[in-house]
Design a protein around this motif. Structure first.
Motif, PDB file in Angstrom:
ATOM      1  N   PHE A 128       0.830  -1.195   0.000  1.00  0.00           N
ATOM      2  CA  PHE A 128       0.000   0.000   0.000  1.00  0.00           C
ATOM      3  C   PHE A 128       0.870   1.253   0.000  1.00  0.00           C
ATOM      4  CE2 PHE A 128      -3.270  -2.963   0.740  1.00  0.00           C
ATOM      5  CZ  PHE A 128      -4.474  -2.333   0.404  1.00  0.00           C
ATOM      6  N   THR A 129       0.582   2.125  -0.964  1.00  0.00           N
ATOM      7  CA  THR A 129       1.325   3.369  -1.110  1.00  0.00           C
ATOM      8  C   THR A 129       0.376   4.543  -0.928  1.00  0.00           C
ATOM      9  OG1 THR A 129       0.955   3.531  -3.504  1.00  0.00           O
ATOM     10  CG2 THR A 129       2.854   2.247  -2.771  1.00  0.00           C
ATOM     11  N   SER A 130       0.940   5.727  -0.861  1.00  0.00           N
ATOM     12  CA  SER A 130       0.145   6.938  -0.689  1.00  0.00           C
ATOM     13  C   SER A 130      -0.837   7.099  -1.849  1.00  0.00           C
ATOM     14  CB  SER A 130       1.083   8.145  -0.622  1.00  0.00           C
ATOM     15  OG  SER A 130       0.361   9.344  -0.487  1.00  0.00           O
ATOM     16  N   GLY A 131      -2.065   7.521  -1.527  1.00  0.00           N
ATOM     17  CA  GLY A 131      -3.095   7.682  -2.555  1.00  0.00           C
ATOM     18  C   GLY A 131      -3.649   9.096  -2.570  1.00  0.00           C
ATOM     19  N   SER A 132      -3.920   9.624  -3.743  1.00  0.00           N
ATOM     20  CA  SER A 132      -4.360  11.011  -3.878  1.00  0.00           C
ATOM     21  C   SER A 132      -5.761  11.244  -3.331  1.00  0.00           C
ATOM     22  CB  SER A 132      -4.308  11.437  -5.349  1.00  0.00           C
ATOM     23  OG  SER A 132      -5.129  10.602  -6.141  1.00  0.00           O
ATOM     24  N   THR A 133      -6.547  10.179  -3.107  1.00  0.00           N
ATOM     25  CA  THR A 133      -7.919  10.333  -2.623  1.00  0.00           C
ATOM     26  C   THR A 133      -7.998  10.525  -1.109  1.00  0.00           C
ATOM     27  OG1 THR A 133      -8.198   7.943  -2.336  1.00  0.00           O
ATOM     28  CG2 THR A 133      -8.775   8.865  -4.480  1.00  0.00           C
ATOM     29  N   GLY A 152       1.333  15.466  -9.211  1.00  0.00           N
ATOM     30  CA  GLY A 152       1.511  15.999  -7.866  1.00  0.00           C
ATOM     31  C   GLY A 152       2.194  15.048  -6.901  1.00  0.00           C
ATOM     32  N   GLN A 153       2.818  14.029  -7.430  1.00  0.00           N
ATOM     33  CA  GLN A 153       3.493  13.064  -6.569  1.00  0.00           C
ATOM     34  C   GLN A 153       4.927  13.518  -6.311  1.00  0.00           C
ATOM     35  OE1 GLN A 153       4.982   8.794  -7.622  1.00  0.00           O
ATOM     36  NE2 GLN A 153       2.754   8.706  -7.502  1.00  0.00           N
ATOM     37  N   VAL A 154       5.425  13.276  -5.104  1.00  0.00           N
ATOM     38  CA  VAL A 154       6.804  13.638  -4.767  1.00  0.00           C
ATOM     39  C   VAL A 154       7.498  12.463  -4.103  1.00  0.00           C
ATOM     40  CG1 VAL A 154       6.222  16.085  -4.484  1.00  0.00           C
ATOM     41  CG2 VAL A 154       6.182  14.565  -2.487  1.00  0.00           C
ATOM     42  N   LYS A 155       8.811  12.538  -4.044  1.00  0.00           N
ATOM     43  CA  LYS A 155       9.605  11.556  -3.318  1.00  0.00           C
ATOM     44  C   LYS A 155      10.334  12.273  -2.186  1.00  0.00           C
ATOM     45  CE  LYS A 155       9.400   7.464  -5.462  1.00  0.00           C
ATOM     46  NZ  LYS A 155      10.569   6.884  -6.119  1.00  0.00           N
ATOM     47  N   LEU A 156      10.246  11.720  -0.998  1.00  0.00           N
ATOM     48  CA  LEU A 156      10.928  12.280   0.167  1.00  0.00           C
ATOM     49  C   LEU A 156      11.561  11.141   0.944  1.00  0.00           C
ATOM     50  CD1 LEU A 156      11.580  14.743   1.939  1.00  0.00           C
ATOM     51  CD2 LEU A 156       9.421  14.353   3.157  1.00  0.00           C
ATOM     52  N   ARG A 157      12.875  11.167   1.054  1.00  0.00           N
ATOM     53  CA  ARG A 157      13.638  10.119   1.725  1.00  0.00           C
ATOM     54  C   ARG A 157      13.292   8.732   1.176  1.00  0.00           C
ATOM     55  NH1 ARG A 157      12.473  13.742   5.757  1.00  0.00           N
ATOM     56  NH2 ARG A 157      10.758  12.571   6.640  1.00  0.00           N
ATOM     57  N   GLY A 158      13.017   8.690  -0.134  1.00  0.00           N
ATOM     58  CA  GLY A 158      12.744   7.427  -0.797  1.00  0.00           C
ATOM     59  C   GLY A 158      11.286   7.036  -0.814  1.00  0.00           C
ATOM     60  N   ALA A 218      -6.471  23.355   1.776  1.00  0.00           N
ATOM     61  CA  ALA A 218      -5.062  23.088   2.063  1.00  0.00           C
ATOM     62  C   ALA A 218      -4.319  22.761   0.781  1.00  0.00           C
ATOM     63  CB  ALA A 218      -4.938  21.926   3.054  1.00  0.00           C
ATOM     64  N   ALA A 219      -3.063  23.126   0.745  1.00  0.00           N
ATOM     65  CA  ALA A 219      -2.168  22.754  -0.348  1.00  0.00           C
ATOM     66  C   ALA A 219      -0.815  22.431   0.267  1.00  0.00           C
ATOM     67  CB  ALA A 219      -2.027  23.889  -1.357  1.00  0.00           C
ATOM     68  N   VAL A 220      -0.232  21.343  -0.172  1.00  0.00           N
ATOM     69  CA  VAL A 220       1.046  20.904   0.375  1.00  0.00           C
ATOM     70  C   VAL A 220       2.089  20.887  -0.737  1.00  0.00           C
ATOM     71  CG1 VAL A 220       2.265  19.040   1.579  1.00  0.00           C
ATOM     72  CG2 VAL A 220      -0.131  19.507   2.109  1.00  0.00           C
ATOM     73  N   THR A 221       3.276  21.363  -0.440  1.00  0.00           N
ATOM     74  CA  THR A 221       4.369  21.366  -1.404  1.00  0.00           C
ATOM     75  C   THR A 221       5.607  20.750  -0.764  1.00  0.00           C
ATOM     76  OG1 THR A 221       5.173  23.567  -0.743  1.00  0.00           O
ATOM     77  CG2 THR A 221       3.511  23.475  -2.493  1.00  0.00           C
ATOM     78  N   LEU A 222       6.523  20.285  -1.599  1.00  0.00           N
ATOM     79  CA  LEU A 222       7.826  19.823  -1.145  1.00  0.00           C
ATOM     80  C   LEU A 222       8.828  20.911  -1.471  1.00  0.00           C
ATOM     81  CD1 LEU A 222       9.631  17.545   0.011  1.00  0.00           C
ATOM     82  CD2 LEU A 222       9.944  16.749  -2.353  1.00  0.00           C
ATOM     83  N   GLU A 223       9.494  21.427  -0.456  1.00  0.00           N
ATOM     84  CA  GLU A 223      10.424  22.535  -0.645  1.00  0.00           C
ATOM     85  C   GLU A 223      11.799  22.181  -0.106  1.00  0.00           C
ATOM     86  OE1 GLU A 223       8.680  26.162   0.836  1.00  0.00           O
ATOM     87  OE2 GLU A 223       6.700  25.678   0.008  1.00  0.00           O
ATOM     88  N   GLY A 224      12.837  22.710  -0.761  1.00  0.00           N
ATOM     89  CA  GLY A 224      14.209  22.412  -0.383  1.00  0.00           C
ATOM     90  C   GLY A 224      14.717  21.183  -1.099  1.00  0.00           C
ATOM     91  N   GLU A 225      15.991  20.887  -0.927  1.00  0.00           N
ATOM     92  CA  GLU A 225      16.616  19.758  -1.598  1.00  0.00           C
ATOM     93  C   GLU A 225      17.434  18.939  -0.600  1.00  0.00           C
ATOM     94  OE1 GLU A 225      18.940  21.151  -4.844  1.00  0.00           O
ATOM     95  OE2 GLU A 225      17.231  21.927  -5.982  1.00  0.00           O
ATOM     96  N   GLY A 226      17.672  17.672  -0.974  1.00  0.00           N
ATOM     97  CA  GLY A 226      18.518  16.797  -0.160  1.00  0.00           C
ATOM     98  C   GLY A 226      17.998  16.654   1.255  1.00  0.00           C
TER      99      GLY A 226
END
Length: 513
Positions: A171-176, A412-418, A439-447
C-alpha cells in the motif's frame, strides 16, 4: 539462472512452483551445508532453524483456516520471525500485506480495511495496535518452537499456485486521502528477483545488511534475494534500521557484510556520520534521484555502486545500472523481463534527445490496484503493439537505447527520503479538520533540507471562524493516520490560497513565498 531481456521470450515463463522450488532448493541446500541464514543482534539463525520455523508458521496458517488466495496483514516486529512468516506466506500461496508496527494505528486500520484482510498475523506483543482491524488476529509465538535439531523440513508448497496468484499487496500513498494497494503476483516477484540476482551476480557469499521497512517494497530484494542464493542476512532491529550511526557501527563491527541498499538520503546521512566505507561493499541506491556529488562520495567508499530505478507497480526495480567514476548519473539498463519506452504527449515514442513519460512493460508489472479498476485502467494501458504498459508519471529524456535522464514528475506526486507521497492524501486529511477550509502541500528544499510545507486556509465552525490550530495540534491530528514521513515540517496559515487563472491552486506562487 539465465534470463532473457526480451519479456516475451519463453525463458521467462516462470510458474510459482518453479520459483518456490528454486527457493526451497536454496534453503535446503544451505541447511545441509550448515549455513547461517539470519543474524539478529547476538543471535544467529541457521537455515535448518529457519526451515523449521517456516513449517511451524505454515501449520498455524493452515490451522487458522487460511488458504491459498487469502490475504493476511503482517504486523510483526523486525525479527527472524518476520522473515519466516513472509516465507511461509509465499510457499502457502497466501498474499501478505505489510503492516509496519511503527506506523500510526489509524493508517494500519485504513490499510486493513482497504485490503479486506482475512486475518492479521502478529507476535502477541502489540494487541492494542490491532484492535479495530475488523478481522481475526493470529498471534505467532515469537520465541517458540523452532527445533534446531529437526531435519531439513521442506516447506509445504501449495499445489494450487498459478502465475497470477498474488504474492503481496503493497500500500502506497493515494491522492484520494486513503492508501492504495498495488497487487504483485508470484510471476512478477519471480521475474524481478531472478533478474536482480543475475544482474548483481549474487551467490552464497552474499551477506546483506537489511535496513528497510517491509512497508517499502525495496525490502523484498533485501529479504528474498540473499536467501535465494543461500546467502546470509543481518537484520537490523526497530531502533537500528533508521539510525545512520547505528548502521555505520554495524558495518564497522561486521566487516563480512558486503551488500547494502538504501535511499540517497540515507546514504548521505551515513556518509555524514564519518563512515569511511567498507572494502568489497556492493552499494545499491534508489527511490530518489542520485546526485553526482553523493555518487562520487559513495564510489570512494565501496567496491560497486548501482543506481536503481523502479516504481512499486513494476515490482521494485526495473532499471539497475552501475555508476562509473566521473560519468553522468543516468538511469538505464533494463533488467531481464522488463522493457521501457518513452512516450510524448500524443503517446508516440520519442527520438533520442527528446523527453517524455517513461513507460514500463514486461512480466514483472503489477496486476493493478486493489479494487481500483478506474485507476488501473488509467495507469496500465495496452498499446497497438499488444504489450501492456505502466505509465510511471516520470518525465525523462531519452539519451540512448535503454538509457535515460530523470527530469522529475509529471503530476503531484513527490519523493521524500525514498518514500513516494501523494500530496493529495495529506491535503485530504487536512481538509477533514474543522479548522481548515482548504489546504495545499508542497515539497520545498533539496537533499537533507527537503521538507513538506502545508499552506492552510482557516475554516469555519458553527458559522464562526475557527481558531487556527497550532503546529503541535496539526501534527497530532495528522499522526493518527499518516506516518511520520508524510507529516509536514511547516504549516503556514493564509487568508486564501493563491490560484491560477483557471482557478487551480498556484503552487509555484506558494513555493515562491
Amino acid at each position: 539462472m539465465l534470463l532473457s531481456n526480451d519479456p516475451g521470450e519463453e525463458s521467462l515463463a516462470f510458474t510459482p512452483q518453479h520459483f518456490t522450488a528454486m527457493l526451497e532448493a536454496a534453503l535446503i541446500g544451505a541447511a545441509e551445508s550448515g549455513r547461517v541464514a539470519i543474524d539478529f543482534g547476538e543471535q544467529s539463525i541457521s537455515y535448518r532453524e529457519l526451515l523449521s520455523e517456516i513449517s511451524r508458521v505454515q501449520q498455524q496458517l493452515s490451522q487458522a483456516g487460511l488458504q491459498p488466495g487469502s490475504r493476511v496483514g503482517i504486523h510483526v516486529e523486525r525479527s527472524p520471525a518476520l522473515i519466516a512468516t513472509l516465507l511461509a506466506c509465499l510457499f502457502s500461496g497466501i498474499a501478505f500485506v505489510p503492516l509496519d508496527p511503527l506506523f500510526p494505528a489509524g493508517r494500519l486500520k485504513d490499510i486493513a480495511q482497504e485490503a479486506q484482510l482475512d486475518a492479521v498475523l502478529e507476535t502477541g506483543r502489540n494487541d492494542s495496535a490491532v484492535i479495530g482491524f475488523c478481522c481475526p488476529v493470529l498471534a505467532l509465538d515469537p520465541d517458540g518452537a523452532a527445533d534446531p535439531q529437526a531435519g531439513n523440513v521442506a516447506p509445504m508448497r501449495s499445489p494450487s499456485l498459478r502465475p497470477d496468484t498474488t504474492a503481496y499487496m503493497m500500500f502506497t500513498s493515494g491522492s484520494t486521502g486513503k492508501p492504495k494497494g498495488v497487487v504483485i503476483s508470484h510471476q512478477a516477484l519471480a521475474t524481478f528477483l531472478c533478474a536482480a540476482v543475475e544482474r548483481l551476480g549474487l551467490d552464497d557469499k552474499c551477506h546483506w545488511l537489511l535496513i528497510t521497512t517491509i512497508a517499502f517494497d525495496i525490502s523484498m530484494l533485501e529479504i528474498f534475494a540473499p536467501l535465494l542464493v543461500g546467502g546470509r542476512l543481518r537484520l537490523t532491529n526497530s531502533d537500528e534500521h533508521k539510525d545512520p550511526h547505528a548502521v555505520a557501527a554495524l558495518l564497522t563491527r561486521y566487516p563480512s557484510v558486503n551488500t547494502l541498499q538504501a535511499t540517497p538520503t540515507f546514504w548521505r546521512m551515513l556518509v555524514n556520520t564519518g563512515w569511511q566505507g567498507q572494502a568489497g561493499l556492493t552499494a545499491l541506491t534508489g527511490g530518489e534521484a542520485l546526485d553526482s556529488g553523493l555518487a562520487q562520495q559513495l564510489l570512494s567508499r565501496c567496491a560497486v555502486l548501482w543506481n536503481c530505478y523502479g516504481p512499486t507497480e513494476a515490482t521494485v526495480w526495473s532499471l539497475m545500472s552501475q555508476v562509473q567514476p566521473d560519468q553522468p548519473i543516468t538511469i538505464g539498463s533494463s533488467l531481464a523481463g522488463y522493457g521501457h519506452l518513452v512516450l510524448d504527449e500524443t503517446d508516440q515514442p520519442v527520438a533520442v534527445g527528446q523527453e517524455g513519460e517513461l513507460c514500463i512493460y514486461g512480466d514483472a508489472l503489477s496486476d493493478g490496484y486493489w479494487q481500483r479498476a478506474d485507476l488501473t485502467a488509467r495507469q496500465f494501458v495496452t498499446r497497438g503493439d499488444g504489450l501492456r504498459y505502466y505509465r510511471t508519471g516520470d518525465n525523462v529524456r531519452r539519451l540512448a537505447d535503454d538509457c535515460y535522464q530523470y527530469l522529475g514528475r509529471l503530476d503531484g506526486q513527490v519523493k521524500l527520503r525514498g518514500y513516494r507521497i501523494e500530496l493529495g492524501e495529506i491535503e485530504a486529511r487536512l481538509r477533514g479538520l474543522d479548522a481548515v477550509r482548504d489546504a495545499a502541500v508542497t515539497l520545498e528544499g533539496e537533499g537533507e533540507q527537503a521538507t513538506l510545507v502545508a499552506y492552510l486556509e482557516q475554516g469555519e465552525q458553527n458559522g464562526a471562524d475557527a481558531p487556527a490550530m497550532t503546529r503541535l495540534q496539526l501534527r497530532k491530528a495528522l499522526s493518527a493516520h499518516l506516518p511520520g514521513y508524510m507529516i509536514p515540517g511547516r504549516f503556514v496559515w493564509l487568508a486564501r490560497l493563491p490560484t491560477t487563472a483557471s482557478g487551480k491552486v498556484d503552487r509555484k506562487q506558494l513555493a515562491a513565498g
